[in-house]
Design a protein around this motif. Structure first.
Motif, short mmCIF file in Angstrom:
data_model
loop_
_atom_site.label_atom_id
_atom_site.label_comp_id
_atom_site.label_asym_id
_atom_site.label_seq_id
_atom_site.Cartn_x
_atom_site.Cartn_y
_atom_site.Cartn_z
N THR A 1 19.58 43.96 14.31
CA THR A 1 18.75 43.44 15.26
C THR A 1 19.61 42.83 16.35
N GLY A 2 20.79 42.49 15.97
CA GLY A 2 21.70 41.75 17.16
C GLY A 2 21.37 40.13 16.93
N TYR A 3 20.50 39.68 16.30
CA TYR A 3 20.13 38.28 16.31
C TYR A 3 20.50 37.80 14.98
N THR A 4 20.27 36.31 14.65
CA THR A 4 20.33 35.87 13.33
C THR A 4 19.03 35.74 12.71
N SER A 5 18.85 35.54 11.55
CA SER A 5 17.56 35.50 10.93
C SER A 5 17.02 34.18 11.32
N LEU B 1 11.42 34.28 23.65
CA LEU B 1 11.12 34.85 22.28
C LEU B 1 10.35 36.24 22.43
N ASP B 2 9.37 36.22 23.01
CA ASP B 2 8.96 37.52 23.15
C ASP B 2 9.84 38.62 23.66
N GLU B 3 10.64 38.23 24.73
CA GLU B 3 11.73 39.27 25.16
C GLU B 3 12.59 39.46 24.08
N ALA B 4 13.01 38.48 23.51
CA ALA B 4 13.98 38.81 22.46
C ALA B 4 13.51 39.84 21.31
N ARG B 5 12.18 39.55 21.12
CA ARG B 5 11.77 40.61 20.03
C ARG B 5 11.31 41.94 20.61
#
Length: 145
Positions: free
Chosen positions: A18-22, A63-67
């Motif tokens: 994902t490229g992000y932390t949980s 957050l929507d953009e990150a998802r």
């Protein structure tokens, strides 16, 4: 007593898929470390109680953009993983008379130590590439080929 430190490390490490932390995927923001609070990190000093509502709306948009970015990143990762594994696959072609094993498809009446394969079977007929009619060693036709 090392379990909390290990869990923290896992939650703060960006996922390759994902490229992000949980932590970010769950809470929508980066984690604030206890040392950041103790030593007044720039992010902690920039916190403004009055602007919380506006920053919360901005954070929800981010957050929507990150998802969306995560979904694209994950799809790209899965495609690359699929290509990697496809490259290592070899096609098998069996001929009439070959001995083969059959993968057990049903989990009914099985447990974790049950064998994954059953057989051996003899290839009776090649119906089309990858599809075979099998029989047991004693000559009975295998129904689930």
């Amino acid at each position: 007593m090392e379990l909390p430190a290990v869990l923290w490390s896992l939650r703060m490490t960006p996922s390759r898929a994902t490229g992000y932390t949980s932590f970010f995927m769950v809470y929508g923001s980066k984690a604030v470390l206890p040392t950041d609070l103790d030593y007044g990190a720039p992010r902690v000093r920039a916190y403004n109680e009055q602007g919380v509502e506006a920053s919360l709306e901005d954070a929800m948009d981010q957050l929507d953009e990150a998802r969306d970015v995560t979904f694209l990143h994950s799809t790209k990762y899965q495609q690359a993983l699929h290509r990697y594994h496809e490259r290592r696959l070899r096609g098998w072609a069996f001929n009439v008379g070959d001995l083969v094993l059959h993968l057990v498809q049903s989990n009914k009446n099985r447990h974790k130590l049950s064998p994954l394969w059953e057989g051996p079977y003899i290839v009776m007929e090649v119906l089309r590439p990858g599809t075979y009619k099998l029989k047991t060693i004693d000559g009975r036709v295998f129904a689930n080929a």
